[in-house]
Design a protein around this motif. Structure first.
Motif, short mmCIF file in Angstrom:
data_model
loop_
_atom_site.label_atom_id
_atom_site.label_comp_id
_atom_site.label_asym_id
_atom_site.label_seq_id
_atom_site.Cartn_x
_atom_site.Cartn_y
_atom_site.Cartn_z
N HIS A 94 0.78 -1.44 0.04
CA HIS A 94 0.00 0.02 0.05
C HIS A 94 0.95 1.26 -0.04
N ASP A 132 1.17 2.91 -3.57
CA ASP A 132 -0.16 3.60 -4.14
C ASP A 132 -0.28 4.90 -3.45
N ASP A 133 0.09 4.70 -1.91
CA ASP A 133 -0.02 6.05 -1.12
C ASP A 133 0.89 7.02 -1.68
N ALA A 188 0.02 8.52 -5.08
CA ALA A 188 -1.09 9.38 -5.16
C ALA A 188 -0.54 11.03 -4.78
N GLU A 189 0.14 10.70 -3.44
CA GLU A 189 0.80 12.13 -3.26
C GLU A 189 1.50 12.81 -3.96
N ARG A 192 -0.70 14.24 -6.67
CA ARG A 192 -1.51 15.53 -6.17
C ARG A 192 -0.77 16.77 -6.29
N VAL A 247 -7.68 4.39 -2.76
CA VAL A 247 -6.24 5.38 -3.28
C VAL A 247 -6.12 4.86 -4.87
N GLU A 248 -6.32 3.74 -5.25
CA GLU A 248 -6.26 3.26 -6.56
C GLU A 248 -7.37 4.02 -7.43
N GLU A 305 -8.43 6.77 -6.60
CA GLU A 305 -8.08 8.22 -6.75
C GLU A 305 -6.69 8.34 -7.72
N ILE A 306 -5.69 7.60 -7.86
CA ILE A 306 -4.81 7.48 -8.58
C ILE A 306 -5.40 7.33 -9.91
N TRP A 362 6.05 3.99 5.73
CA TRP A 362 4.75 4.11 5.87
C TRP A 362 4.34 3.08 6.69
#
Length: 193
Positions: A30, A33-34, A37-38, A41, A72-73, A75-76, A179
């Motif tokens: 995870h 992906d986290d 995404a960051e 953004r 999160v996926e 969102e990506i 993380w």
């Protein structure tokens, strides 16, 4: 000036694909992906080579509406669809961009000039995911500002190596990060020629 940031996941044995260019052999969790995404953004442009672009174009768009996908996926998926994309390719044509109409295709011969103009223009970060042929050329020409490597605890044994030879650049460690619940370690380097 905008930053060009290369983001890649690598194995403990220094590969960013497994045997046969299989990216699914990589040690994902995870945290990957986290962090992606960051990064998305914080950016407004994604720079890709043709092969990575085609893989993303074929994979990401339907994920946004897939209720089985992790939030999160999803969102990506939305972020990669919305972000401006620049593809360096002599083979890709506009009718091959699929649902991603906010895609500009730049011939290889014009890539350095185009990227220099992008970096000097207004905007946020420019991201490169995958696209090792492209970013290694940009690194050799002093156009990469940061290298973000997520190191995973897997050994893939064979695949595309992060570096085959000593790169023509120096790297200064800027940050390390983990993380909670993730086995990945982010190492973030500033690049100087």
């Amino acid at each position: 000036m905008r930053k060009l940031i290369v983001c890649n996941l690598i194995s403990l044995d220094g590969c960013y694909t497994g045997p046969g260019d299989d990216v699914m052999a990589m040690p994902f969790d995870h945290g990957f992906d986290d962090y992606n995404a960051e990064r998305l953004r914080a950016a407004d442009t994604m720079l890709l080579g043709r092969t990575t672009f085609e893989g993303f174009r074929d994979y990401w768009p339907p994920v946004a509406d897939n209720t089985d996908a992790a939030p999160v996926e999803r969102e990506i998926s939305r972020l990669t669809s919305d972000i401006d994309k620049v593809v360096v390719s002599d083979a890709l044509t506009a009718d091959q961009t699929g649902a991603w109409h906010n895609t500009q295709i730049v011939p290889r011969a014009d890539a350095h000039k185009h990227l220099t103009e992008l970096k000097n223009g207004p905007g946020r970060d420019i991201l490169v995911f995958g696209s090792h042929i492209l970013w290694k050329d940009l690194l050799a020409h002093g156009l990469v500002d940061e290298l973000h490597l997520m190191i995973g605890p897997g050994i893939v044994g064979d695949g595309v190596r992060m570096f085959e030879t000593r790169p023509p650049a120096s790297f200064q460690l800027v940050e390390t990060r983990t993380w909670e619940g993730s086995s990945l370690l982010l190492t973030r380097y500033a690049v100087s020629s």
